[in-house]
Motif scaffolding. Structure first.
Motif, PDB file in Angstrom:
ATOM      1  N   ILE A 104       0.840  -1.204   0.000  1.00  9.31           N
ATOM      2  CA  ILE A 104       0.000   0.000   0.000  1.00  9.31           C
ATOM      3  C   ILE A 104       0.871   1.248   0.000  1.00  9.31           C
ATOM      4  N   GLY A 105       1.939   1.215   0.772  1.00 11.63           N
ATOM      5  CA  GLY A 105       2.865   2.351   0.789  1.00 11.63           C
ATOM      6  C   GLY A 105       3.459   2.621  -0.580  1.00 11.63           C
ATOM      7  N   ALA A 106       3.790   1.558  -1.320  1.00 18.19           N
ATOM      8  CA  ALA A 106       4.324   1.730  -2.671  1.00 18.19           C
ATOM      9  C   ALA A 106       3.276   2.321  -3.607  1.00 18.19           C
ATOM     10  N   LEU A 107       2.015   1.882  -3.476  1.00 17.47           N
ATOM     11  CA  LEU A 107       0.944   2.433  -4.309  1.00 17.47           C
ATOM     12  C   LEU A 107       0.734   3.917  -4.012  1.00 17.47           C
ATOM     13  N   LEU A 108       0.792   4.282  -2.745  1.00 16.08           N
ATOM     14  CA  LEU A 108       0.651   5.695  -2.382  1.00 16.08           C
ATOM     15  C   LEU A 108       1.804   6.518  -2.953  1.00 16.08           C
ATOM     16  N   GLN A 109       3.005   6.008  -2.808  1.00 11.70           N
ATOM     17  CA  GLN A 109       4.187   6.731  -3.275  1.00 11.70           C
ATOM     18  C   GLN A 109       4.193   6.889  -4.795  1.00 11.70           C
ATOM     19  N   ASN A 110       3.798   5.831  -5.502  1.00 10.30           N
ATOM     20  CA  ASN A 110       3.917   5.821  -6.959  1.00 10.30           C
ATOM     21  C   ASN A 110       2.757   6.491  -7.680  1.00 10.30           C
ATOM     22  N   TYR A 111       1.569   6.537  -7.062  1.00 11.16           N
ATOM     23  CA  TYR A 111       0.387   7.011  -7.782  1.00 11.16           C
ATOM     24  C   TYR A 111      -0.392   8.085  -7.010  1.00 11.16           C
ATOM     25  N   TYR A 112      -0.698   7.808  -5.747  1.00 10.31           N
ATOM     26  CA  TYR A 112      -1.569   8.689  -4.967  1.00 10.31           C
ATOM     27  C   TYR A 112      -0.931  10.066  -4.747  1.00 10.31           C
ATOM     28  N   HIS A 113       0.269  10.077  -4.183  1.00 10.40           N
ATOM     29  CA  HIS A 113       0.900  11.360  -3.868  1.00 10.40           C
ATOM     30  C   HIS A 113       1.231  12.181  -5.122  1.00 10.40           C
ATOM     31  N   PRO A 114       1.666  11.571  -6.230  1.00 11.11           N
ATOM     32  CA  PRO A 114       1.879  12.371  -7.442  1.00 11.11           C
ATOM     33  C   PRO A 114       0.607  13.049  -7.951  1.00 11.11           C
ATOM     34  N   PHE A 115      -0.545  12.356  -7.854  1.00 11.60           N
ATOM     35  CA  PHE A 115      -1.805  12.973  -8.273  1.00 11.60           C
ATOM     36  C   PHE A 115      -2.099  14.211  -7.425  1.00 11.60           C
ATOM     37  N   HIS A 116      -2.006  14.059  -6.107  1.00  8.50           N
ATOM     38  CA  HIS A 116      -2.278  15.202  -5.234  1.00  8.50           C
ATOM     39  C   HIS A 116      -1.229  16.300  -5.425  1.00  8.50           C
ATOM     40  N   GLY A 117      -0.006  15.901  -5.759  1.00  5.90           N
ATOM     41  CA  GLY A 117       1.026  16.894  -6.053  1.00  5.90           C
ATOM     42  C   GLY A 117       0.688  17.723  -7.276  1.00  5.90           C
ATOM     43  N   ARG A 118       0.067  17.107  -8.267  1.00  9.73           N
ATOM     44  CA  ARG A 118      -0.341  17.847  -9.466  1.00  9.73           C
ATOM     45  C   ARG A 118      -1.452  18.845  -9.130  1.00  9.73           C
ATOM     46  N   LEU A 119      -2.386  18.439  -8.282  1.00 10.09           N
ATOM     47  CA  LEU A 119      -3.427  19.380  -7.849  1.00 10.09           C
ATOM     48  C   LEU A 119      -2.805  20.552  -7.098  1.00 10.09           C
ATOM     49  N   THR A 120      -1.914  20.242  -6.168  1.00  6.03           N
ATOM     50  CA  THR A 120      -1.254  21.281  -5.386  1.00  6.03           C
ATOM     51  C   THR A 120      -0.484  22.237  -6.291  1.00  6.03           C
ATOM     52  N   GLY A 121       0.245  21.683  -7.266  1.00  3.59           N
ATOM     53  CA  GLY A 121       1.019  22.520  -8.171  1.00  3.59           C
ATOM     54  C   GLY A 121       0.141  23.463  -8.968  1.00  3.59           C
ATOM     55  N   ALA A 122      -0.998  22.969  -9.447  1.00  6.95           N
ATOM     56  CA  ALA A 122      -1.913  23.831 -10.199  1.00  6.95           C
ATOM     57  C   ALA A 122      -2.469  24.939  -9.317  1.00  6.95           C
ATOM     58  N   LEU A 123      -2.886  24.585  -8.108  1.00  5.19           N
ATOM     59  CA  LEU A 123      -3.457  25.581  -7.203  1.00  5.19           C
ATOM     60  C   LEU A 123      -2.434  26.632  -6.788  1.00  5.19           C
ATOM     61  N   ASP A 124      -1.173  26.224  -6.693  1.00  6.86           N
ATOM     62  CA  ASP A 124      -0.128  27.135  -6.216  1.00  6.86           C
ATOM     63  C   ASP A 124       0.455  28.027  -7.310  1.00  6.86           C
ATOM     64  N   THR A 125       0.339  27.618  -8.568  1.00 10.35           N
ATOM     65  CA  THR A 125       1.051  28.337  -9.628  1.00 10.35           C
ATOM     66  C   THR A 125       0.146  28.964 -10.684  1.00 10.35           C
ATOM     67  N   LEU A 126      -1.110  28.588 -10.728  1.00  7.61           N
ATOM     68  CA  LEU A 126      -2.011  29.079 -11.772  1.00  7.61           C
ATOM     69  C   LEU A 126      -3.116  29.944 -11.167  1.00  7.61           C
ATOM     70  N   PRO A 127      -3.733  30.818 -11.969  1.00 10.27           N
ATOM     71  CA  PRO A 127      -4.780  31.708 -11.445  1.00 10.27           C
ATOM     72  C   PRO A 127      -6.123  30.980 -11.307  1.00 10.27           C
ATOM     73  N   ILE A 128      -6.162  29.991 -10.406  1.00  7.70           N
ATOM     74  CA  ILE A 128      -7.371  29.199 -10.172  1.00  7.70           C
ATOM     75  C   ILE A 128      -8.267  29.927  -9.174  1.00  7.70           C
ATOM     76  N   GLU A 129      -9.543  30.070  -9.516  1.00  8.39           N
ATOM     77  CA  GLU A 129     -10.480  30.719  -8.605  1.00  8.39           C
ATOM     78  C   GLU A 129     -11.542  29.768  -8.073  1.00  8.39           C
ATOM     79  N   ILE A 130     -11.691  28.605  -8.703  1.00 10.87           N
ATOM     80  CA  ILE A 130     -12.598  27.566  -8.200  1.00 10.87           C
ATOM     81  C   ILE A 130     -12.153  26.249  -8.807  1.00 10.87           C
TER      82      ILE A 130
END
Length: 263
Positions: A104-130
């Motif tokens: 499970i830890g490998a699945l989180l590391q390889n897939y789960y956290h990268p997905f959430h990282g992409r969301l975080t990156g978009a919210l932090d760097t782009l003019p997202i309002e909703i």
């Protein structure tokens, strides 16, 4: 201005692939994996060229559910970040082969956290309002839920509030202002007038993605669910031309809402 709406679109359950880490352990057919994912949502919500950011996910939610907390896994939970049973109660993994903590830890590391990282990156760097977390739902509540068999609305829009979009308790969390959620519901109801009901926070109130990322940045989030019965036959067949038409109508409803609240 680049002509795009200031939206982040998250499509966490549209993928149907099996991670190589669990191949050989799985008890499900490809057809069962597809059914227990959110098939066609990548087409229904594929607004790539019209929004600031779109983040989707290849892996089936059966094996890595990015809309669950990373600590919510078996044996603590059967419907957590890694599933033990499907919506109809079928075991996901062969007997004795349910992933343990290391896998499970490998699945989180390889897939789960990268997905959430992409969301975080978009919210932090782009003019997202909703942001919109986009899903599909079965026409009726499945057997594993408390309300099994209950018919579902055409759309469900969620902000963790009550059926009017307001906080359920005084000072309670909502991930989107109630007046915005109601405006979005009106826009959907106008676009799909006479075709079905648009509900707020019923049967879903929003999941981990919208809550976690709202808490971090306080950018509004709405979870959107469309009833699969609106575009699937009883045999789960779909017409891709109909899906493309629905995508245009869904985006028209979302864009109409934004033109109202941001004007």
């Amino acid at each position: 201005m680049n002509g795009r709406y200031p939206f982040l679109v998250s499509i966490p359950h549209g993928g149907t692939s099996v991670p190589p880490e669990v191949r050989g352990l799985v008890n499900l057919t490809h057809k069962e994996i597809v059914f227990n994912s959110d098939p066609h949502t990548r087409l229904l919500y594929g607004f790539d060229d019209a929004v600031e950011a779109l983040v989707d996910f290849d892996v089936s939610r059966v094996f890595v559910d990015t809309n669950r907390a990373p600590y919510d896994y078996p044996p603590r939970s059967q419907d957590g970040v890694v599933k033990v049973i499907t919506q109809d109660g079928t075991p996901v993994f062969r007997k004795g082969r349910t992933p343990g903590r290391e896998l499970i830890g490998a699945l989180l590391q390889n897939y789960y956290h990268p997905f959430h990282g992409r969301l975080t990156g978009a919210l932090d760097t782009l003019p997202i309002e909703i942001a919109f977390d986009c899903h599909s739902m079965l026409p009726r509540s499945p057997p594993v839920r408390m309300d099994a068999g209950r018919p579902r609305p055409l759309f469900c829009l969620s902000n963790r509030g009550d059926r009017n979009g307001k906080p359920k308790t005084a000072g309670g969390l909502v991930t989107c202002p109630p007046e915005w959620l109601r405006a979005l519901a009106r826009s959907f109801q106008a676009e799909f007038e006479g075709e079905g009901r648009v509900a707020m926070n019923d049967p879903f109130r929003g999941g981990f993605i919208s809550v976690a990322h709202y808490r971090r940045r306080r950018i509004p989030w709405v979870q959107v669910e469309i009833n699969r019965g609106f575009y699937e036959t009883p045999d789960r067949e779909v017409d891709e031309a109909r899906l493309a038409g629905l995508r245009g109508r869904i985006f028209s409803a979302v864009a109409g809402f934004w033109d109202e609240v941001s004007g």
